[in-house]
Each structure stands twice: as structure tokens, then as C-alpha cells.
Write a protein that holds these residues in place. Structure first.
Motif, short mmCIF file in Angstrom:
data_model
loop_
_atom_site.label_atom_id
_atom_site.label_comp_id
_atom_site.label_asym_id
_atom_site.label_seq_id
_atom_site.Cartn_x
_atom_site.Cartn_y
_atom_site.Cartn_z
N THR A 1 0.83 -1.20 0.00
CA THR A 1 0.00 0.00 0.00
C THR A 1 0.86 1.25 0.00
N LEU B 1 0.07 4.68 2.18
CA LEU B 1 -1.39 4.83 2.17
C LEU B 1 -1.93 4.73 3.60
N ALA C 1 -8.56 5.21 2.55
CA ALA C 1 -9.19 5.08 1.21
C ALA C 1 -10.69 5.30 1.37
N LEU D 1 -7.78 8.53 -2.29
CA LEU D 1 -6.81 7.94 -1.37
C LEU D 1 -6.05 9.07 -0.65
N TRP E 1 -2.43 9.79 1.51
CA TRP E 1 -1.11 9.23 1.75
C TRP E 1 -0.36 10.07 2.78
#
Length: 569
Positions: A211, A218, A221, A239, A241
Motif C-alpha cells: 500500500t 497509504l 481510502a 486515497l 497518503w
């Protein structure tokens, strides 16, 4: 009743018959219309139930498909494992413009499709991501009023055409509400399934080794949802990050969907329900009764085949029985009226004919008795007057005897005891009376007691047989212009036929059908022809049949021939 003015009775009966048949026609039409409306509603209800089931199946399959995509990691270049024919490309576009895809060779095609520059790719996609569809977050449906399987609250037996038509608008409103509730249920079920998968996926983000994109990790989501960009269908989600410097960054992860392949995959789920159904773009809202909540499509099914309308057996039997009863009632009423009119006419004819028959001998009695009492008749003519009075008395006696016998038969009070007799011995004592009656008309009787048929045994009543044969002899004496009446017998297998045949002109063909009807002679006919009221043959036939035999007329070359059939002992 004067039958000449009876036309209004027939008119009244005809009017009543038309009213009854008209009422039955209206009732039948109403029942058929109601049954057709009920059948149409049931057919439409079954079709809607199939559509609802099909939508549930496809949305469930679509929810599983979206859930599977929701738990997939960020695409890695060259990583095309678990490839699905409905997916053209999986990609991730970061806000710094970098695009990562599982098939790097398709990135130029994606840029060309979206007309994206590298710097504006994220901005364009981020702006195209829709909110979670309203159908996924629909409020709880309002409970609909209870309905029977065919969509009607009323029982089938209470349906009528006018009520069915008057409820059309309310049924449409109910159907729209039902469709909205169904769509809301499907949307909530889809969102719940995807949410569950999404939650599980988010909980495992920290443990996942796949991920990250470069030096970005990440951390969150969002829920993936379909979006159409320039006519192309995508599945997109946001998403979030974390960079090595602990800064937060964003990207858009998407799936480039092959629409024909995905439609084909969903339609396979309902192949048993609608083999020829298709999916088309739906309207702006998802409130259409055939719209999916997972993707912006609606189900298009071919119109159902029109089946021949057939009444249920119970209703068909009821209508047939009702029509049969109505027709029988009308015919029975008409027959009764016609019978009453004929009976009235026959009674009038009988009274008139009997009055005429009685007037002549009574006039003779009165005139001759007055002359004899006053002594105006000479001595040598008195015997002739007495013979005339005796003849008229016998005539009256025979008339009264026939009328009384017929009356007893009509009332069912006639009683006779049958016994076994030899035909010749039974006829023998009657010959003298027959010859006397024929002699009054200057006729003779031909009778051969030596014939073998006269030895057969018959079972009958002697008085009844004499009454029948004397009526036949009396008719021959009155109406035949011949000189001889032949009395013969024929032995058959189970019966003996005694025939009386004269050598007169016979009975005209036009009169043969009514000679056995009682009182068929009117007063005018009695005055114009020989004396009689038209009762002798009718009485004779009824007496013969009551004794187990019959009396029939058979034209003969020499005149008329009546045959009395008696059962053998």
C-alpha cells in the motif's frame, strides 16, 4: 281469452325475455372485463416481481464486483494478477501528476481518453468523482400497505371493471412508491456490503506491504463509486497518503471499466429470467422502476407475449350455467304462455263444439217429446220417432262417456284391471254393437273369426278395448263414404295388431297430424262436418297407451286404416 287479441301477451313475454337476456349479457360482459383486468394486473405484477428479482441479482453481483475492487491494493506496474475481462486498466493518479497503472503501456491511451495533461490529471479526475450516489444512502423505506400477490388489496372476487379503472392512478402511485422502496433497499444493501469490505481493508492498511507508491504510505481510502467521464465509465475513489516528511497527500485510484463486458457479466445473472434483456443508460434519477443502483444503467426487457385470455373454469361454468338457466327460463315461460293460449283456445273450441253437439239431440228430444205428448204423431209413425229418440240418446251417452273418460285420464284417476283374453273371444261379444252402429250409416262389418290371429292371447281390459274399437267404428260410420269396414288381426312376435280398415276416401294429409289431438274440432268445423267434438281418437290413443299398447293411423289404398296394438299375454 280471445286468442285473436293475445298478441300483446307474446309482446310482453318477448320484452321480458329481452330484459333477462340483456341483463345476462351485461353481467357476462362485466365479469369478462373484470377477469381481463384482473388477469392483466396479475401478469403485470408477475412481470414486475421478475424485474425486481433481476435487479436484486444484478445489484448484488455488482456490489460483489465493486467490493472486490475496493479491497485491491494500489496498482503496481506489470502486476495484472486476478485480471477480469470487465477491467481495461487499474490506475492511480497522484496530486503531483504521477500516474501509476498495472499496465504502463495503457497510460497514453488513458491520457488521450481523458484529454489529460500530466499536471492536470489529478485535478480533472478529482473533480469528476461524484458524491456517494443518493440511492446508496436512501432513507429507510416507508412501509407499504399490505397487498396480495397480484398487487391488489381487495379479494379477487370483489374486483369489478369500474373499480379497477378508478384505481389506476392510486395503483400507479403505489407502484412508484414500491419501486422507490425497492431501490432504497438495494442501495443500502450495496453500500453496507462495500462498507464492510472497505472497513476491513482500511484496518489492514498498516499491515500491508503493498500500500505504498514510492515513498508515500497509504493511510486512508474512500468508498469507490462509478463515474462517467466523457462517455466512459470508471470506478473512482480518493486515497490519502503520508509522505516521509509526515505531510498528507492525495491521489485518485480508478478502474477503467469495459462496459460491454460488465453488462454481459451482470446479464448472465438473470439469464433464466430474461434471456434477451439488455442494459441501457438510465435517466438522471434512479427512481425508475427498472434502474440499477450500482451502475447508471436500467434494465430493458422485451414486452411479455400476449397470452390468449381464458376464463377460469369456475367462472366459465357459472356463466354457462347462468346462461343455460336464463335461456331455459325464457323458453319455459314462452312455452307455458303458448300452452296456456292453446289450452284456452281448445277449451273455447270444446265448449263451443259440445254445445253444438248437445243442441241438436236436445232439440230433437224437445220437439219429438212435445209432439208425442200432444198426440200429434200418427200411430204408424210413433215407432220411427222412438227409434230417433233412442239413437240421439245413444249419441249423447257416447259423447258424455268419452268426455268423462278423457277427464279421468287427464286427472290421472282412471283405473282399469288387465286380464288375459283370447282375441277372438274378446271381440266376439262386441260384434253385434259394431254392426248396429254401422247399419245406422248403411255400412257393413267384414269380420272373419276363423283367422288364426284371433286365437292369440292378449293382456288388456275388455271394457277399455271395446271403448277404443267402438270409437273407431263410430268414426268410420260418421266420416267414411264407403260401404264396408274390415276388422282383422295380425299376430306379431310380442303383440297383436287389430286393424279397422274402411273403403272411404281416407284422411287428407294436412289433417293427419292433428287427428289425435283432443278437441281439435271447433264449433264451425263441427257444424260443417259430421257430428263430433274431435275427442274419440285422442281418447282412444291414450287408453291404448295406458294399457301398454298403441293406436296408429296408416293410410290404406282403399281408405283409412287404424291399428290397435296390444301386448301379448
Amino acid at each position: 281469452m280471445n286468442t285473436r287479441h293475445a298478441w300483446w301477451i307474446h309482446l310482453l313475454v318477448a320484452t321480458c325475455a329481452l330484459l333477462v337476456l340483456g341483463a345476462m349479457t351485461t353481467l357476462t360482459r362485466s365479469v369478462i372485463t373484470a377477469e381481463m383486468a384482473r388477469g392483466k394486473m396479475e401478469s403485470e405484477s408477475r412481470e414486475k416481481e421478475k424485474i425486481r428479482l433481476a435487479l436484486w441479482r444484478m445489484d448484488a453481483a455488482a456490489a460483489a464486483w465493486i467490493s472486490d475492487e475496493a479491497q485491491r491494493p494500489v496498482p503496481s506496474p506489470g502486476n495484472r494478477e486476478a485480471e477480469k475481462p470487465e477491467v481495461k486498466l487499474r490506475f492511480d493518479v497522484r496530486e503531483d501528476g504521477i500516474i501509476v497503472a498495472d499496465d504502463p503501456d495503457q497510460i497514453p491511451a488513458l491520457r488521450k481518453l481523458l484529454a489529460l495533461l500530466e499536471a492536470s490529471a489529478y485535478t480533472r479526475l478529482r473533480g469528476e468523482i461524484p458524491d456517494v450516489p443518493a440511492s446508496w444512502n436512501a432513507p429507510l423505506p416507508t412501509p407499504a400497505p399490505e397487498k396480495s400477490h397480484d398487487g391488489l388489496k381487495e379479494k379477487k372476487s370483489n374486483i369489478n371493471p369500474k373499480a379497477a379503472l378508478s384505481k389506476a392512478s392510486s395503483e400507479q402511485a403505489y407502484q412508484k412508491e414500491t419501486d422507490a422502496n425497492e431501490a432504497a433497499n438495494r442501495g443500502r444493501a450495496l453500500k453496507a456490503q462495500v462498507d464492510n469490505v472497505q472497513s476491513a481493508y482500511a484496518a489492514n492498511l498498516a499491515l500491508s506491504n503493498v500500500t505504498s507508491v514510492g515513498d508515500w504510505a497509504l493511510i486512508r481510502a474512500s468508498l469507490p463509486r462509478p463515474a462517467r467521464i466523457d462517455g466512459t465509465l470508471f470506478l473512482l475513489r480518493n486515497l490519502q497518503w503520508k509522505t516521509p516528511a509526515a505531510a498528507l497527500r492525495k491521489s485518485v485510484q480508478g478502474v477503467w471499466i469495459d462496459e460491454p463486458a460488465l453488462k454481459k457479466s451482470l446479464l448472465r445473472e438473470i439469464g433464466d429470467l430474461f434471456p434477451t434483456a439488455t442494459l441501457a443508460a438510465r435517466g438522471a434519477t434512479s427512481s425508475e422502476g427498472s434502474a440499477l443502483v450500482s451502475f447508471p444503467w436500467k434494465l430493458v426487457v422485451p414486452p411479455p407475449e400476449e397470452s390468449a385470455f381464458v376464463l377460469p373454469p369456475v367462472i366459465r361454468f357459472t356463466l354457462v350455467a347462468g346462461w343455460a338457466a336464463a335461456i331455459v327460463a325464457v323458453l319455459a315461460a314462452w312455452t307455458l304462455v303458448v300452452g296456456l293460449l292453446r289450452l284456452s283456445e281448445r277449451r273455447a273450441s270444446f265448449v263451443s263444439a259440445v254445445t253444438h253437439e248437445l243442441r241438436t239431440p236436445l232439440t230433437t228430444f224437445q220437439l219429438y217429446s212435445d209432439m208425442l205428448a200432444e198426440g200429434t204423431v200418427r200411430e204408424e209413425k210413433r215407432d220411427g220417432y222412438f227409434r230417433t229418440l233412442r239413437t240421439e240418446a245413444r249419441r249423447l251417452s257416447h259423447l258424455v262417456e268419452n268426455v268423462l273418460a278423457f277427464s279421468r285420464i287427464e286427472r290421472g284417476s282412471a283405473r282399469s284391471t288387465s286380464s288375459v283374453h283370447t282375441t277372438g273371444k274378446l271381440i266376439g261379444p262386441m260384434i253385434g254393437r259394431f254392426e248396429t252402429r254401422l247399419a245406422e250409416a248403411a255400412m257393413t262389418l267384414s269380420f272373419d273369426p276363423a283367422e288364426t290371429s284371433w286365437t292369440a292371447n292378449v293382456k288388456t281390459n275388455a271394457a277399455t278395448m271395446e271403448h277404443i274399437l267402438f270409437n273407431l267404428i263410430d268414426n268410420a260410420a260418421k266420416y267414411s263414404t264407403g260401404k264396408t269396414v274390415r276388422l282383422s288381426a295380425t299376430e306379431e312376435r310380442n303383440s297383436v295388431a287389430i286393424s279397422l280398415t274402411d273403403d272411404g276416401p281416407g284422411i287428407p294429409a294436412t289433417d293427419r297430424r292433428k287427428i289425435f289431438r283432443p278437441f281439435h274440432k271447433s264449433a264451425a268445423a263441427a257444424a260443417e262436418t259430421k257430428p263430433g267434438v274431435g275427442l274419440g281418437l285422442a281418447l282412444s290413443r291414450r287408453l291404448a297407451r295406458a294399457a301398454g299398447g298403441d293406436l296408429v293411423y296408416a293410410p290404406d289404398q282403399r281408405g283409412s286404416s287404424f291399428t290397435l296394438v296390444l301386448p301379448k299375454a
